[in-house]
Scaffold this motif. Structure first.
Motif, short mmCIF file in Angstrom:
data_model
loop_
_atom_site.label_atom_id
_atom_site.label_comp_id
_atom_site.label_asym_id
_atom_site.label_seq_id
_atom_site.Cartn_x
_atom_site.Cartn_y
_atom_site.Cartn_z
N ALA A 23 0.84 -1.20 0.00
CA ALA A 23 0.00 0.00 0.00
C ALA A 23 0.88 1.26 0.00
N VAL A 24 0.32 2.33 -0.53
CA VAL A 24 1.03 3.61 -0.54
C VAL A 24 1.00 4.19 0.87
N LEU A 25 2.17 4.37 1.46
CA LEU A 25 2.26 4.84 2.84
C LEU A 25 2.82 6.26 2.86
N THR A 26 2.04 7.18 3.38
CA THR A 26 2.50 8.55 3.58
C THR A 26 3.21 8.65 4.93
N ARG A 27 3.74 9.83 5.20
CA ARG A 27 4.41 10.04 6.49
C ARG A 27 3.44 9.88 7.63
N ARG A 28 2.22 10.36 7.47
CA ARG A 28 1.21 10.21 8.52
C ARG A 28 0.85 8.74 8.74
N HIS A 29 0.75 7.97 7.64
CA HIS A 29 0.45 6.55 7.77
C HIS A 29 1.54 5.85 8.58
N ARG A 30 2.80 6.15 8.27
CA ARG A 30 3.91 5.51 8.99
C ARG A 30 3.90 5.87 10.47
N GLN A 31 3.62 7.13 10.75
CA GLN A 31 3.56 7.55 12.15
C GLN A 31 2.45 6.82 12.90
N ASN A 32 1.29 6.70 12.28
CA ASN A 32 0.17 6.02 12.92
C ASN A 32 0.46 4.53 13.12
N ARG A 33 1.13 3.93 12.14
CA ARG A 33 1.47 2.52 12.26
C ARG A 33 2.46 2.27 13.39
N VAL A 34 3.46 3.12 13.51
CA VAL A 34 4.44 2.98 14.59
C VAL A 34 3.75 3.19 15.94
N TRP B 150 0.61 2.72 16.69
CA TRP B 150 -0.25 1.57 16.99
C TRP B 150 0.59 0.38 17.43
N GLY B 151 1.72 0.16 16.74
CA GLY B 151 2.59 -0.95 17.12
C GLY B 151 3.14 -0.80 18.53
N ASN B 152 3.53 0.41 18.89
CA ASN B 152 4.05 0.64 20.25
C ASN B 152 2.97 0.45 21.30
N GLN C 151 -11.87 -4.12 12.71
CA GLN C 151 -12.22 -3.93 11.31
C GLN C 151 -11.34 -2.81 10.76
N ASP C 152 -11.19 -2.78 9.44
CA ASP C 152 -10.35 -1.74 8.85
C ASP C 152 -11.14 -0.44 8.76
N ASN C 153 -10.55 0.56 8.13
CA ASN C 153 -11.15 1.90 8.11
C ASN C 153 -11.90 2.21 6.83
N ALA C 154 -12.51 1.18 6.22
CA ALA C 154 -13.36 1.42 5.06
C ALA C 154 -14.54 2.31 5.48
N ARG C 155 -15.06 3.07 4.55
CA ARG C 155 -16.12 4.04 4.89
C ARG C 155 -17.34 3.42 5.56
N PRO C 156 -17.85 2.27 5.08
CA PRO C 156 -18.99 1.69 5.79
C PRO C 156 -18.67 1.31 7.24
N HIS C 157 -17.39 1.04 7.53
CA HIS C 157 -16.99 0.65 8.89
C HIS C 157 -16.88 1.84 9.83
N THR C 158 -16.53 2.99 9.28
CA THR C 158 -16.31 4.17 10.13
C THR C 158 -17.46 5.17 10.06
N ALA C 159 -18.51 4.84 9.33
CA ALA C 159 -19.64 5.75 9.23
C ALA C 159 -20.31 5.95 10.59
N PRO D 264 -9.08 0.23 17.68
CA PRO D 264 -8.69 1.19 16.63
C PRO D 264 -7.66 0.56 15.70
N TRP D 265 -7.72 0.95 14.43
CA TRP D 265 -6.86 0.33 13.42
C TRP D 265 -6.17 1.40 12.59
#
Length: 336
Positions: free
Chosen positions: A117-128, A130-132, A237-245, A261-262
């Motif tokens: 997947a295309v990972l932006t700087r914000r995505h990487r920060q959120n992933r780290v 969440w992992g921590n 669940q992931d952050n698809a729109r029907p899941h986060t509506a 949270p994911w």
């Protein structure tokens, strides 16, 4: 076999004389240990690290050419050999294969890239982050309570370029050697499922476009809520729109469902993604391939029920390793 430049040979010789091990020097220069061993034997026999006189065709590239090719492809791993031939400075008559040979000597070979997947700087920060947050979670006390859910789309016919055909020369267009592919894979079916260390949900067929209303009424209410009756149960669940509506989040709140949270763009962190791959492989291995969407759905549901629960437990038991991997990768792609 990697080739060391004259400067690298002198450096390697100095490290050998200083007492450093051959294996450590080989790792530093990304060469085999035998290369360093032969260098040391040559120096002891001749007092020099220069190449011995040899017969045969002279080397087409200089040490500068080799360094240019190696560094150019290390800086951009997706460059072609022909582009490096054109970019080489000065007059030369090198072929694409010569460039490939130099890359092989440097340990670089053309391989199929990993698709992530295309990972932006914000995505990487959120992933780290969440992992921590879940780095100290254990399977026994935490992950065994989590229900991992997701949707997946399965094509009736998939053509990913990995299928091979055995044919003779000039038989490329023979009718029995052509892999005929319908447009868009002939369509497919979307399914929803959830897994836990203790069990799995039924495989639900999702028809048409999924909305928040349909997600609540056709999936969460009849299939997910019974799985989450335990007060310790956690829903993922992931952050698809029907899941986060708002409708979905309000429904889960009203029914006191604890949602984990994911981080976005993190399919490598969800073990159910590997189960989808296994399910697809099981369907493809069937002697009689599904002929239509109804057959495909039936095959998916049959294979879903026959996947050993032990395999699902093994996938979920990898969650601590996944957390450590995403933290070590600083939020970038992981091997999972």
């Amino acid at each position: 076999m990697a080739r060391l430049s004259r400067e690298d040979r002198q450096i390697a010789l100095g490290r050998l004389q200083a007492g450093q091990s051959q294996s450590a020097i080989a790792r530093h220069f990304h060469v085999s240990q035998s290369t360093i061993s032969r260098l040391w034997v040559r120096f002891q026999a001749t007092g020099s690290v220069a190449d011995l006189p040899r017969t045969g065709r002279p080397r087409a590239t200089t040490a500068a050419h080799d360094r240019f090719i190696r560094l150019r492809h290390l800086r951009n791993r997706f460059l072609s050999a022909s582009s490096s031939v054109q970019a080489l400075p000065g007059p030369h008559r090198l072929s694409d294969q010569t460039v490939r040979n130099r890359l092989h000597e440097a340990g670089l070979r053309a391989r199929r890239p990993h698709r992530g997947a295309v990972l932006t700087r914000r995505h990487r920060q959120n992933r780290v982050q969440w992992g921590n947050q879940h780095l100290r979670w254990t399977v026994r006390n935490h992950w065994r309570h989590v229900w991992f859910s997701d949707e997946s789309y399965f094509l009736l016919q998939r053509h990913d370029g990995r299928r091979r055909v055995y044919r003779r020369v000039n038989e490329r267009y023979a009718p029995n050697c052509v892999d005929e592919a319908p447009v868009h894979g002939g369509g497919g079916v979307m399914v929803w499922g959830a897994i836990n260390t203790a069990g799995r949900s039924t495989l639900v067929h999702v028809q048409g476009r999924i909305t928040a209303q349909r997600y609540v009424e056709e999936i969460l209410r009849p299939h997910a809520l019974p799985l989450l009756a335990d007060q310790d149960a956690i829903f993922l669940q992931d952050n698809a729109r029907p899941h986060t509506a708002r409708l979905t989040t309000q429904f889960l709140t009203d029914h006191h469902v604890q949602v984990l949270p994911w981080p976005s763009m993190s399919p490598d962190m969800n073990p159910i993604e590997h189960l989808w791959d296994e399910l697809d492989r099981r369907v493809r291995r069937r002697e009689e391939a599904p002929a239509n969407h109804r057959d495909l759905l039936q095959a998916l549901q049959e294979e879903w029920d026959t996947i050993p629960q032990q395999d699902i437990r093994h996938l979920i038991q990898s969650m601590p390793r996944r957390c450590r991997a995403v933290v070590a990768a600083q939020g970038s792609h992981t091997p999972y």
